[in-house]
Design a protein around this motif. Sequence first.
Motif, PDB file in Angstrom:
ATOM      1  N   HIS A 167       0.827  -1.205   0.000  1.00  0.00           N
ATOM      2  CA  HIS A 167       0.000   0.000   0.000  1.00  0.00           C
ATOM      3  C   HIS A 167       0.863   1.257   0.000  1.00  0.00           C
ATOM      4  O   HIS A 167       0.493   2.267  -0.595  1.00  0.00           O
ATOM      5  CB  HIS A 167      -0.922   0.004   1.214  1.00  0.00           C
ATOM      6  N   LYS A 213      -1.622   4.346  -1.622  1.00  0.00           N
ATOM      7  CA  LYS A 213      -3.046   4.255  -1.301  1.00  0.00           C
ATOM      8  C   LYS A 213      -3.416   5.368  -0.322  1.00  0.00           C
ATOM      9  O   LYS A 213      -2.654   5.706   0.572  1.00  0.00           O
ATOM     10  CB  LYS A 213      -3.371   2.897  -0.669  1.00  0.00           C
ATOM     11  N   ARG A 214      -4.613   5.890  -0.477  1.00  0.00           N
ATOM     12  CA  ARG A 214      -5.076   6.986   0.385  1.00  0.00           C
ATOM     13  C   ARG A 214      -5.393   6.494   1.793  1.00  0.00           C
ATOM     14  O   ARG A 214      -5.419   7.285   2.731  1.00  0.00           O
ATOM     15  CB  ARG A 214      -6.293   7.653  -0.237  1.00  0.00           C
ATOM     16  N   THR A 215      -5.637   5.208   1.959  1.00  0.00           N
ATOM     17  CA  THR A 215      -5.972   4.677   3.284  1.00  0.00           C
ATOM     18  C   THR A 215      -4.734   4.300   4.093  1.00  0.00           C
ATOM     19  O   THR A 215      -4.864   3.878   5.241  1.00  0.00           O
ATOM     20  CB  THR A 215      -6.866   3.434   3.142  1.00  0.00           C
ATOM     21  N   LYS A 244      -4.167   5.949   7.778  1.00  0.00           N
ATOM     22  CA  LYS A 244      -5.093   5.409   8.772  1.00  0.00           C
ATOM     23  C   LYS A 244      -4.724   3.965   9.121  1.00  0.00           C
ATOM     24  O   LYS A 244      -4.711   3.581  10.294  1.00  0.00           O
ATOM     25  CB  LYS A 244      -6.528   5.461   8.235  1.00  0.00           C
ATOM     26  N   ASN A 245      -4.378   3.172   8.116  1.00  0.00           N
ATOM     27  CA  ASN A 245      -4.004   1.776   8.362  1.00  0.00           C
ATOM     28  C   ASN A 245      -2.706   1.666   9.159  1.00  0.00           C
ATOM     29  O   ASN A 245      -2.571   0.782  10.003  1.00  0.00           O
ATOM     30  CB  ASN A 245      -3.889   1.009   7.052  1.00  0.00           C
TER      31      ASN A 245
END
Length: 131
Positions: free
Chosen positions: A92, A97-99, A102-103
């Motif tokens: 990621h 990745k935009r998430t 948060k991840n």
Amino acid sequence: MTVTNVSIQPHNGPSGINGWLILPLIGLLFAPFHYLLRFFSHVITYLTNNIWVTMIELDVSKGQQIFISVTIVVYSLILLLTAVISTILIFHFFKKKRTLPKNMILYYIATAACKIVLGFALFTYQIYYME
């Protein structure tokens, strides 16, 4: 037909992996190897040290045997799961990745929580059962 000249301005902001992003990347790149190494050394230690024979010889109660067995299995699964999750986060990271932020926050909180909970469980076990 009207033709307009549109000039494209170059992007002056940061691009790629620069600056402080290198530090989390280095941590993520080494994390799967670290956790897999800990997993294999953990499993080899408990399979070769005859912990099960030692528990029987020391007349350890059934409750303590279950606690030790569950702790070994849960810790091993947590190590494997952490290695897999850190590998997913690496992919990621490079796919941007935009998430990912948060991840990664969830990943760091979860690993810290697991260490605290397992450390507290083992500390409690040592206080109450190793007298």
